[in-house]
Structure formats: C-alpha cells, structure tokens
Design a protein around this motif. Structure first.
Motif, short mmCIF file in Angstrom:
data_model
loop_
_atom_site.label_atom_id
_atom_site.label_comp_id
_atom_site.label_asym_id
_atom_site.label_seq_id
_atom_site.Cartn_x
_atom_site.Cartn_y
_atom_site.Cartn_z
N UNK A 1 -12.04 31.58 81.92
CA UNK A 1 -13.22 32.44 81.96
C UNK A 1 -14.05 32.34 80.69
N UNK A 2 -13.52 31.72 79.63
CA UNK A 2 -14.23 31.64 78.36
C UNK A 2 -14.77 30.25 78.05
N UNK A 3 -14.12 29.20 78.49
CA UNK A 3 -14.58 27.84 78.19
C UNK A 3 -15.12 27.11 79.40
N UNK A 4 -14.67 27.49 80.56
CA UNK A 4 -15.05 26.79 81.78
C UNK A 4 -16.56 26.86 82.02
N UNK A 5 -17.18 25.68 82.10
CA UNK A 5 -18.60 25.61 82.39
C UNK A 5 -19.51 25.88 81.21
N UNK A 6 -18.94 26.20 80.04
CA UNK A 6 -19.76 26.40 78.85
C UNK A 6 -20.34 25.05 78.41
N UNK A 7 -21.51 25.08 77.83
CA UNK A 7 -22.13 23.86 77.31
C UNK A 7 -22.02 23.85 75.80
N UNK A 8 -21.42 22.80 75.27
CA UNK A 8 -21.11 22.69 73.85
C UNK A 8 -21.84 21.49 73.26
N UNK A 9 -22.59 21.70 72.20
CA UNK A 9 -23.24 20.60 71.48
C UNK A 9 -22.46 20.34 70.20
N UNK A 10 -22.04 19.10 70.01
CA UNK A 10 -21.23 18.72 68.84
C UNK A 10 -21.94 17.61 68.08
N UNK A 11 -22.18 17.82 66.80
CA UNK A 11 -22.75 16.76 65.96
C UNK A 11 -21.62 15.95 65.32
N UNK A 12 -21.93 14.72 64.95
CA UNK A 12 -20.91 13.87 64.34
C UNK A 12 -19.74 13.65 65.28
N UNK A 13 -20.05 13.41 66.56
CA UNK A 13 -19.00 13.39 67.59
C UNK A 13 -18.41 12.01 67.85
N UNK A 14 -18.77 11.01 67.06
CA UNK A 14 -18.32 9.65 67.37
C UNK A 14 -16.93 9.32 66.83
N UNK A 15 -16.35 10.20 66.01
CA UNK A 15 -15.04 9.92 65.44
C UNK A 15 -14.45 11.19 64.85
N UNK A 16 -13.20 11.11 64.42
CA UNK A 16 -12.57 12.19 63.65
C UNK A 16 -12.57 13.53 64.34
N UNK A 17 -12.90 14.56 63.58
CA UNK A 17 -12.86 15.93 64.08
C UNK A 17 -13.82 16.12 65.25
N UNK A 18 -15.00 15.54 65.17
CA UNK A 18 -15.97 15.68 66.24
C UNK A 18 -15.46 15.12 67.56
N UNK A 19 -14.85 13.94 67.51
CA UNK A 19 -14.31 13.31 68.71
C UNK A 19 -13.16 14.13 69.29
N UNK A 20 -12.25 14.56 68.43
CA UNK A 20 -11.10 15.35 68.89
C UNK A 20 -11.56 16.67 69.50
N UNK A 21 -12.59 17.27 68.92
CA UNK A 21 -13.12 18.53 69.43
C UNK A 21 -13.75 18.34 70.80
N UNK A 22 -14.47 17.25 70.98
CA UNK A 22 -15.08 16.95 72.27
C UNK A 22 -14.02 16.83 73.36
N UNK A 23 -12.96 16.12 73.07
CA UNK A 23 -11.91 15.91 74.06
C UNK A 23 -11.21 17.22 74.41
N UNK A 24 -11.00 18.07 73.42
CA UNK A 24 -10.32 19.34 73.67
C UNK A 24 -11.19 20.30 74.47
#
Length: 271
Positions: free
Chosen positions: A7-30
């Motif tokens: 109910x909190x993450x499902x369908x939410x839209x998240x914009x992530x900067x610096x998403x090509x590696x490291x923390x940004x990439x891991x955050x995108x996948x999670x």
C-alpha cells in the motif's frame, strides 16, 4: 513488517538521479521489487539501460502484479539547462512523481587546501550541490501543487564531520545537509517529507573515481573492515520511503559496524 508494504510502494513513481551504478542502481532495483514505477536519470546511457533492464527483471521476479514500468533519461544534473528541460522528457503518464531520490554525486581527489584543483571543486559542487538543488527546485513546485511528495537526499558522513584531504567534498556534503534541513522546515506545514541519508564507508565505484581510476588505491580504503554496500544504502532509502505517511525519517546516519567517524575505524578484521 516488510519494507515492501504494497500500500506504500506499489504504483508509486520514483525519480532517481545518478541511477547508472552504485547506490542509485541498487535503489532502482529495490524499488522495482516493491512495485514502484521508475524514472532513472544518469549521464551514461548504456549503463543506465542495463540498470533499467535489471529493474524490470527484478519486478517481474518479485511477482508483484502492478507497477514496475521504467523510463530512462540521459541527463547530467550539473547542467541546469538539461534539468530545466527535464519535464519535456518525462512521459505525461509519469509526471505525478511521488518520490525524488537525489543520489547523483562524486568525490575527486584527496588534495589538501592550497592544492585542490579548481576543476575538482567545480565538479563536486556542480553535481553534489547545484545539481541536487536544481532537481529539487523543479520537483518541489509540483509536490507543493499536489500536496504530496518525498525528497530523499543522499548525503554523507562527510557532511557531519570534516576530515583532512576532504575540504571541498566535505563542504559540498555539508551543503546538502544544510539544504535538506532548510527544506524540511519549509514544508513542515505540508504532507511533504524530507529525508537525508548519511552513509559512512560504502564500497562502490565512488572511491575509484576519487582516486582517479586507481582501483588498488580505492581498495585500500576498505582494508581490514567490512564496508557498507550499495544494497545496504538502498535498503535505507526504500525503508524511509515505505514508512507510514505521517512518519518522516529526517536523517538516517548509517555506518559499517567497525566505523565510528570519517577517521576512526577498526581494521583488525578482514573483508
């Protein structure tokens, strides 16, 4: 309770900067595993597309039936003109962004004051400070108009405590902390949340960039201790985003168990 509360993450839209590696990439996948839609920004197009593919696969493997759409945008947050044109690149059905993760950032060199290169100072402030502020300024107007949103800034232990050889980088991260604190106070009369994640030692390509591509020098930073991983910080980011709407984790200060400050770490073990 799982951090992936539907109910909190499902369908939410998240914009992530610096998403090509490291923390940004891991955050995108999670976030993808939790059923969130993603807008992924980075300077490097090819690695960004690989992260997008991994996020789509993670969402599919999670079995979550909703969300999971991924959009990639090649964009340098240090270029204000590119940031100003961001909305024109975001598909219309993705423009109701719920969560902004300001992750893009870098460190360059360990030179002491008097020897710090102007180019290094410019690069760190352009991304770590000016880029973060530019993206936030763009999205906060929409958050206020819709009376919703969550700004999550990736700061650093360096923003809390300075160390020799880190003058410009520490200053840039102290600016992130100050900016986050001001924004928190400015939106106190709204449902908008503001979080700053402040990691200690995290083993990513961050140190390789700082040591100008010298991987052996970068590896020595973590000798004798078990550092945090990009996935560790991604969990903190997603955890903060998944709290109930009335709960705001204003600061998350996270260290490896054998680190107590930028310069105090126990190195008696092994990785």
């Amino acid at each position: 309770m799982s951090i992936f509360n539907a109910s909190r993450l499902l369908g939410k839209t998240v914009l992530i900067t610096g998403a090509s590696a490291g923390i940004g990439a891991a955050t995108a996948i999670l976030f993808a595993k939790g059923g969130s839609n993603l807008i992924l920004l980075a300077r490097r197009a090819d690695p960004l597309e690989k992260v997008a593919e991994a996020a789509r696969a993670a969402h599919k493997a999670s079995g979550v039936q909703q969300g999971g759409a991924v959009v990639t945008i090649q964009l340098d947050v240090s270029d204000r003109a590119q940031v100003a044109a961001l909305w024109s690149k975001v598909p219309s059905n993705f423009r109701n962004i719920d969560i902004l993760v300001n992750n893009a950032g870098s460190a360059h060199g360990l030179d002491q004051v008097g020897d710090v290169l102007d180019s290094d100072i410019d690069a760190m402030f352009a991304t770590n400070v000016f880029g973060l502020i530019s993206v936030t300024q763009l999205l906060i107007k929409d958050f206020k108009a819709r009376n919703t949103g969550h700004v999550i800034n990736v700061g650093s232990i360096a923003g809390r405590e300075s160390y020799a050889g880190g003058s410009a980088y520490c200053a840039s991260k102290a600016a992130v902390r100050a900016f986050s604190g001001s924004l928190l106070r400015e939106v106190v009369n709204t449902p908008i949340r503001v979080t700053e994640i402040q990691p200690g030692m995290v083993e990513t390509e961050f140190s390789i960039v700082r040591f100008r591509g010298d991987k052996s020098a970068a590896d020595k930073v973590y000798d004798g201790l078990l550092p945090l991983t990009a996935e560790d910080i991604a969990e903190e980011i997603v955890w903060a985003a998944a709290r109930p709407p009335h709960v705001n984790l204003a600061e998350v200060y996270v260290l490896p168990v054998n680190q107590a400050s930028p310069t105090l770490a126990f190195r008696g073990g092994s990785k």
